[in-house]
Design an enzyme around this catalytic site. Sequence first.
Site, PDB file in Angstrom:
ATOM      1  N   CYS A 120      -8.369  -4.714 -10.371  1.00 18.61           N
ATOM      2  CA  CYS A 120      -7.912  -3.656 -11.279  1.00 18.61           C
ATOM      3  C   CYS A 120      -7.485  -2.475 -10.399  1.00 18.61           C
ATOM      4  O   CYS A 120      -8.334  -1.799  -9.812  1.00 18.61           O
ATOM      5  CB  CYS A 120      -9.053  -3.272 -12.213  1.00 18.61           C
ATOM      6  SG  CYS A 120      -8.599  -2.096 -13.486  1.00 18.61           S
TER       7      CYS A 120
ATOM      8  N   CYS B  14       0.836  -1.192   0.000  1.00 14.98           N
ATOM      9  CA  CYS B  14       0.000   0.000   0.000  1.00 14.98           C
ATOM     10  C   CYS B  14       0.877   1.250   0.000  1.00 14.98           C
ATOM     11  O   CYS B  14       1.780   1.372   0.826  1.00 14.98           O
ATOM     12  CB  CYS B  14      -0.897  -0.021   1.233  1.00 14.98           C
ATOM     13  SG  CYS B  14      -1.939   1.441   1.387  1.00 14.98           S
TER      14      CYS B  14
ATOM     15  N   CYS C 289       0.130   3.040   3.675  1.00 14.11           N
ATOM     16  CA  CYS C 289       0.518   2.491   4.978  1.00 14.11           C
ATOM     17  C   CYS C 289       1.572   1.395   4.892  1.00 14.11           C
ATOM     18  O   CYS C 289       2.061   0.933   5.919  1.00 14.11           O
ATOM     19  CB  CYS C 289      -0.697   1.970   5.724  1.00 14.11           C
ATOM     20  SG  CYS C 289      -1.305   0.376   5.109  1.00 14.11           S
TER      21      CYS C 289
ATOM     22  N   CYS D 192      -7.456  -0.996   0.877  1.00 13.84           N
ATOM     23  CA  CYS D 192      -6.491  -1.540   1.825  1.00 13.84           C
ATOM     24  C   CYS D 192      -7.204  -1.788   3.153  1.00 13.84           C
ATOM     25  O   CYS D 192      -7.833  -0.885   3.702  1.00 13.84           O
ATOM     26  CB  CYS D 192      -5.344  -0.554   2.037  1.00 13.84           C
ATOM     27  SG  CYS D 192      -4.199  -1.069   3.349  1.00 13.84           S
TER      28      CYS D 192
ATOM     29  N   CYS E 266      -5.651   0.620   6.082  1.00 12.78           N
ATOM     30  CA  CYS E 266      -5.783   2.089   6.166  1.00 12.78           C
ATOM     31  C   CYS E 266      -6.940   2.628   5.326  1.00 12.78           C
ATOM     32  O   CYS E 266      -7.092   3.842   5.215  1.00 12.78           O
ATOM     33  CB  CYS E 266      -4.473   2.761   5.764  1.00 12.78           C
ATOM     34  SG  CYS E 266      -4.179   2.797   3.996  1.00 12.78           S
TER      35      CYS E 266
HETATM   36 FE    FE Z   1      -2.910   0.938   3.423  1.00 15.55          FE
END
Ligand code: FE
Length: 140
Positions: free
Chosen positions: A127, A55, A58, A104, A107
Amino acid sequence: MGPVSCEKDQKVEKTPEEWRASLSPEAYRVARCGGTEPAFTGKYWNTKTAGIYCCACCGAALFDAATKYDSGTGWPSFYEPSTPDAVAARDDMSHGMARTEALCRRCDAHLGHVFPDGPEPTGLRYCINSASLKLEPSET
Ligand code: FE
C-alpha cells in the site's frame, strides 16, 4: 581504483536539506518524513497505465504496473516489488499499530506499508503513497 559497482546497488544518501531542495513539499513530507497522503487524493491511486513505478527520490525501479491492482483503499496497491530486493521492510509500531513499513532499498524513502491481505500469487498488499512514486510509462 577497484571495479565500478553497478549504479543500482549504490546507496543514495542526502541530507534533509538536499532532499527538501530536490522534492516537492508533499514528496518530502511523505517520502522523507514518513507521512501519508489522504486516500483517493494521490496522483496514481486509480492509474492503469503500463510502465514502471520508480522511487520519487532516487529513481530506482520499485513496482511494475502489471502487479498493480484495485485494492479499494485509495492508494496505489501492488502485490510484489519489481525485483525481490527493490523494496526493504521494517517493523513499524507507530500510531498504536503493528505494521510493516515499505522503504526504497536504495535511498530509504518511506513508501508505505505492506499488509498480508493481498491477492495471489503473493498474498501481499504493498500500500504505497503516490507521492513516493514516479511512473515511467512503457514505450508504446
Ligand atoms: Fe529511492
